[in-house]
Design a protein around this motif. Structure first.
Motif, PDB file in Angstrom:
ATOM      1  N   ARG A  72       0.964  -1.042  -0.412  1.00  0.00           N
ATOM      2  CA  ARG A  72      -0.328   0.092  -0.051  1.00  0.00           C
ATOM      3  C   ARG A  72       0.848   1.202   0.215  1.00  0.00           C
ATOM      4  N   ARG A  73       1.836   1.203   0.918  1.00  0.00           N
ATOM      5  CA  ARG A  73       2.998   2.630   0.682  1.00  0.00           C
ATOM      6  C   ARG A  73       3.294   2.848  -0.507  1.00  0.00           C
ATOM      7  N   THR A  74       4.203   1.599  -1.086  1.00  0.00           N
ATOM      8  CA  THR A  74       4.600   1.481  -2.720  1.00  0.00           C
ATOM      9  C   THR A  74       3.562   2.599  -3.186  1.00  0.00           C
ATOM     10  N   LEU A  75       2.320   1.511  -3.357  1.00  0.00           N
ATOM     11  CA  LEU A  75       1.220   2.288  -4.091  1.00  0.00           C
ATOM     12  C   LEU A  75       0.846   3.544  -4.195  1.00  0.00           C
ATOM     13  N   ALA A  76       1.202   3.854  -3.094  1.00  0.00           N
ATOM     14  CA  ALA A  76       0.170   5.350  -2.522  1.00  0.00           C
ATOM     15  C   ALA A  76       1.524   6.289  -3.533  1.00  0.00           C
ATOM     16  N   ALA A  77       2.559   5.982  -3.114  1.00  0.00           N
ATOM     17  CA  ALA A  77       4.401   6.187  -3.036  1.00  0.00           C
ATOM     18  C   ALA A  77       4.327   6.443  -5.012  1.00  0.00           C
ATOM     19  N   GLU A  78       3.398   6.062  -5.669  1.00  0.00           N
ATOM     20  CA  GLU A  78       3.945   6.123  -6.969  1.00  0.00           C
ATOM     21  C   GLU A  78       2.259   6.490  -7.481  1.00  0.00           C
ATOM     22  N   ASP A  79       1.208   6.606  -6.209  1.00  0.00           N
ATOM     23  CA  ASP A  79       0.148   7.266  -7.871  1.00  0.00           C
ATOM     24  C   ASP A  79      -0.674   7.562  -6.408  1.00  0.00           C
ATOM     25  N   SER A  80      -0.825   8.826  -6.120  1.00  0.00           N
ATOM     26  CA  SER A  80      -2.071   9.851  -4.843  1.00  0.00           C
ATOM     27  C   SER A  80      -3.008   8.833  -5.135  1.00  0.00           C
ATOM     28  N   GLN A  81      -3.567   8.336  -5.992  1.00  0.00           N
ATOM     29  CA  GLN A  81      -5.267   7.551  -5.655  1.00  0.00           C
ATOM     30  C   GLN A  81      -4.926   6.303  -4.951  1.00  0.00           C
ATOM     31  N   HIS A  82      -3.860   6.043  -4.519  1.00  0.00           N
ATOM     32  CA  HIS A  82      -4.054   5.201  -3.526  1.00  0.00           C
ATOM     33  C   HIS A  82      -3.973   5.366  -2.350  1.00  0.00           C
ATOM     34  N   HIS A  83      -3.786   7.327  -2.132  1.00  0.00           N
ATOM     35  CA  HIS A  83      -3.652   7.434  -1.050  1.00  0.00           C
ATOM     36  C   HIS A  83      -5.130   7.088   0.237  1.00  0.00           C
ATOM     37  N   GLU A 122      -7.047   4.345   0.584  1.00  0.00           N
ATOM     38  CA  GLU A 122      -6.669   2.412   0.868  1.00  0.00           C
ATOM     39  C   GLU A 122      -5.462   2.462   1.893  1.00  0.00           C
ATOM     40  N   LEU A 123      -4.486   3.595   1.840  1.00  0.00           N
ATOM     41  CA  LEU A 123      -3.500   3.400   2.583  1.00  0.00           C
ATOM     42  C   LEU A 123      -3.889   3.489   4.381  1.00  0.00           C
ATOM     43  N   VAL A 124      -4.406   4.491   4.265  1.00  0.00           N
ATOM     44  CA  VAL A 124      -5.045   5.206   5.210  1.00  0.00           C
ATOM     45  C   VAL A 124      -6.317   4.337   6.407  1.00  0.00           C
ATOM     46  N   ARG A 125      -6.822   3.832   5.087  1.00  0.00           N
ATOM     47  CA  ARG A 125      -8.135   3.488   5.388  1.00  0.00           C
ATOM     48  C   ARG A 125      -7.140   1.589   6.132  1.00  0.00           C
ATOM     49  N   ALA A 126      -6.027   1.297   5.266  1.00  0.00           N
ATOM     50  CA  ALA A 126      -4.906  -0.042   5.761  1.00  0.00           C
ATOM     51  C   ALA A 126      -4.687   0.244   7.023  1.00  0.00           C
ATOM     52  N   LEU A 127      -4.117   1.634   7.309  1.00  0.00           N
ATOM     53  CA  LEU A 127      -3.598   1.228   8.607  1.00  0.00           C
ATOM     54  C   LEU A 127      -4.223   1.111  10.083  1.00  0.00           C
ATOM     55  N   ALA A 128      -6.095   2.168   9.822  1.00  0.00           N
ATOM     56  CA  ALA A 128      -6.795   1.822  10.157  1.00  0.00           C
ATOM     57  C   ALA A 128      -7.135   0.228  10.751  1.00  0.00           C
ATOM     58  N   SER A 129      -7.063  -0.484   9.817  1.00  0.00           N
ATOM     59  CA  SER A 129      -7.563  -1.566   9.679  1.00  0.00           C
ATOM     60  C   SER A 129      -5.868  -2.249  10.987  1.00  0.00           C
ATOM     61  N   ALA A 130      -5.163  -2.069  10.529  1.00  0.00           N
ATOM     62  CA  ALA A 130      -4.259  -2.918  10.877  1.00  0.00           C
ATOM     63  C   ALA A 130      -3.854  -2.354  12.355  1.00  0.00           C
ATOM     64  N   ALA A 131      -4.682  -0.976  12.955  1.00  0.00           N
ATOM     65  CA  ALA A 131      -4.470  -0.956  14.008  1.00  0.00           C
ATOM     66  C   ALA A 131      -5.363  -1.062  14.840  1.00  0.00           C
ATOM     67  N   LEU A 132      -6.390  -1.697  13.862  1.00  0.00           N
ATOM     68  CA  LEU A 132      -7.570  -2.908  14.886  1.00  0.00           C
ATOM     69  C   LEU A 132      -7.491  -4.329  15.061  1.00  0.00           C
ATOM     70  N   THR A 133      -7.047  -4.298  14.571  1.00  0.00           N
ATOM     71  CA  THR A 133      -6.284  -5.758  13.987  1.00  0.00           C
ATOM     72  C   THR A 133      -5.377  -6.327  15.513  1.00  0.00           C
ATOM     73  N   LEU A 134      -4.784  -4.807  15.208  1.00  0.00           N
ATOM     74  CA  LEU A 134      -3.666  -5.556  16.546  1.00  0.00           C
ATOM     75  C   LEU A 134      -4.159  -5.349  17.855  1.00  0.00           C
ATOM     76  N   THR A 135      -5.309  -3.978  18.540  1.00  0.00           N
ATOM     77  CA  THR A 135      -6.085  -4.038  19.364  1.00  0.00           C
ATOM     78  C   THR A 135      -6.322  -5.292  19.436  1.00  0.00           C
TER      79      THR A 135
END
Length: 144
Positions: A65-76, A78-91
């Protein structure tokens, strides 16, 4: 997993991830699908107490996700959402430090570009899990 055959389920998850990884190497448009699959596997592994496996799946998906967002801002978003999802899973997996770290990263990205980061509830979730309080807003009235 639903019929208590977790070892077999893990094999299938890892087989699917490997196939998606291979496919995404030659088909860049499949990288987002691979990242999403990593996220879904991490959600499944988390409740099983497979902490290291969960972290590996999360980190792999986020790296994509980080690579995709760095290449194309349209993926921004999804990266934010994935980080929120990771935070939830790790909780859920008793990894509060990492959950806070991922939420803080997502919050920083959201604040950097709020127009393309997602709906306000994502911001609120990230603020809460990053340990920040949202700024006070107007008191809602019954008319609004």
């Amino acid at each position: 997993m639903d019929v208590d055959r977790v070892p077999e389920a893990k094999i299938r998850w890892y087989d699917a991830l490997e196939l998606l990884r291979q496919f995404s190497e030659t088909n860049p448009s499949a990288r987002s699908t691979y990242a999403r699959a990593c996220e879904e596997v991490s959600h499944s592994l988390g409740p099983l107490g497979a902490t290291e496996e969960t972290l590996t799946a999360i980190r792999t998906g986020l790296a994509i996700r980080r690579t995709l967002a760095a290449e194309d801002s349209q993926h921004h978003q999804e990266l934010v959402r994935a980080l929120a999802s990771a935070a939830l899973t790790l909780t859920w997996t008793d990894q509060p430090e990492l959950a806070t770290q991922f939420a803080a990263e997502g919050l920083a990205l959201y604040q950097e570009n709020p127009e393309t980061s997602g709906p306000p509830h994502v911001l609120e979730f990230l603020q809460e899990h990053a340990g920040e309080q949202p700024p006070p807003g107007p008191t809602p009235t019954p008319d609004h």
